[in-house]
Design a protein around this motif. Structure first.
Motif, mmCIF file in Angstrom:
data_model
loop_
_atom_site.group_PDB
_atom_site.id
_atom_site.type_symbol
_atom_site.label_atom_id
_atom_site.label_comp_id
_atom_site.label_asym_id
_atom_site.label_seq_id
_atom_site.Cartn_x
_atom_site.Cartn_y
_atom_site.Cartn_z
ATOM 1 N N MET A 34 1.058 -1.040 -0.680
ATOM 2 C CA MET A 34 -0.021 -0.094 0.031
ATOM 3 C C MET A 34 1.208 1.263 0.218
ATOM 4 O O MET A 34 1.618 0.974 0.949
ATOM 5 N N ALA A 35 0.368 1.903 -0.578
ATOM 6 C CA ALA A 35 1.139 3.414 -0.709
ATOM 7 C C ALA A 35 0.181 4.726 -0.790
ATOM 8 O O ALA A 35 -0.792 4.833 -1.113
ATOM 9 N N TRP A 36 1.055 5.875 -0.441
ATOM 10 C CA TRP A 36 0.425 6.927 -1.043
ATOM 11 C C TRP A 36 1.041 8.055 -1.319
ATOM 12 O O TRP A 36 2.560 7.535 -1.745
ATOM 13 N N PHE A 37 0.653 8.852 -2.558
ATOM 14 C CA PHE A 37 0.811 9.227 -3.708
ATOM 15 C C PHE A 37 0.523 10.580 -3.586
ATOM 16 O O PHE A 37 -0.552 10.897 -2.976
ATOM 17 N N ARG A 38 1.344 11.398 -4.332
ATOM 18 C CA ARG A 38 0.414 13.032 -4.501
ATOM 19 C C ARG A 38 1.244 14.275 -5.300
ATOM 20 O O ARG A 38 1.894 13.063 -6.587
ATOM 21 N N GLN A 39 -0.670 14.366 -5.704
ATOM 22 C CA GLN A 39 0.106 15.362 -7.412
ATOM 23 C C GLN A 39 -0.601 16.397 -7.261
ATOM 24 O O GLN A 39 -1.467 16.659 -7.072
ATOM 25 N N TYR A 93 -3.252 10.129 -2.837
ATOM 26 C CA TYR A 93 -4.060 9.288 -3.525
ATOM 27 C C TYR A 93 -3.170 8.015 -2.821
ATOM 28 O O TYR A 93 -2.054 7.932 -2.357
ATOM 29 N N CYS A 94 -4.394 7.094 -2.251
ATOM 30 C CA CYS A 94 -3.751 5.593 -1.727
ATOM 31 C C CYS A 94 -4.355 5.546 -2.913
ATOM 32 O O CYS A 94 -4.544 4.964 -4.245
ATOM 33 N N ALA A 95 -3.229 4.040 -3.092
ATOM 34 C CA ALA A 95 -2.735 2.931 -4.119
ATOM 35 C C ALA A 95 -2.514 2.043 -3.812
ATOM 36 O O ALA A 95 -1.572 1.376 -2.267
#
Length: 120
Positions: A34-39, A93-95
């Motif tokens: 599981m990861a967090w990204f941002r934009q 965002y969660c991925a």
């Protein structure tokens, strides 16, 4: 199939804190990296942090300020964000991925995102 729903974003002053949550569906949630990204507007999606069991990876830009954790019993991943800066402003965002990765293209499932805005 995994469905992800983020929550916890909002407006905060610089130096403040927020905790993001990502609720996942599916009985195999614990098997996913599981990861967090941002934009941010006009920028590419950026890796923030990821976790698989107790193994954690955190981007240098947030190291020491952000902490990722997960509760597999609740199918939830968290991102505790402290000492927030205006440059942390982005949609987060969660991925989920079946493999260990810090690039967005490796992730199979995404949430809709939650907006974090840090005022100066």
């Amino acid at each position: 199939q995994v469905q992800l729903v983020e929550s916890g974003g909002g407006l905060v002053q610089a130096g403040g804190s927020l905790r993001l949550s990502c609720a996942g569906s599916g009985r195999t949630f614990s098997n996913y990296y599981m990861a967090w990204f941002r934009q941010a507007p006009g920028k590419e999606r950026e890796f923030v942090a990821a976790i698989m069991w107790s193994a954690v990876t955190v981007a240098d830009s947030v190291k020491g300020r952000f902490t990722i954790s997960r509760d597999n019993a609740k199918n939830t991943v968290y991102l505790q964000m402290n000492s927030l800066k205006p440059e942390d402003t982005a949609r987060y965002y969660c991925a989920a991925s079946r493999r260990v990765a810090s690039i967005a293209t490796a992730y199979d499932y995404w949430g809709q995102g939650t907006q974090v805005t840090v005022s100066s």
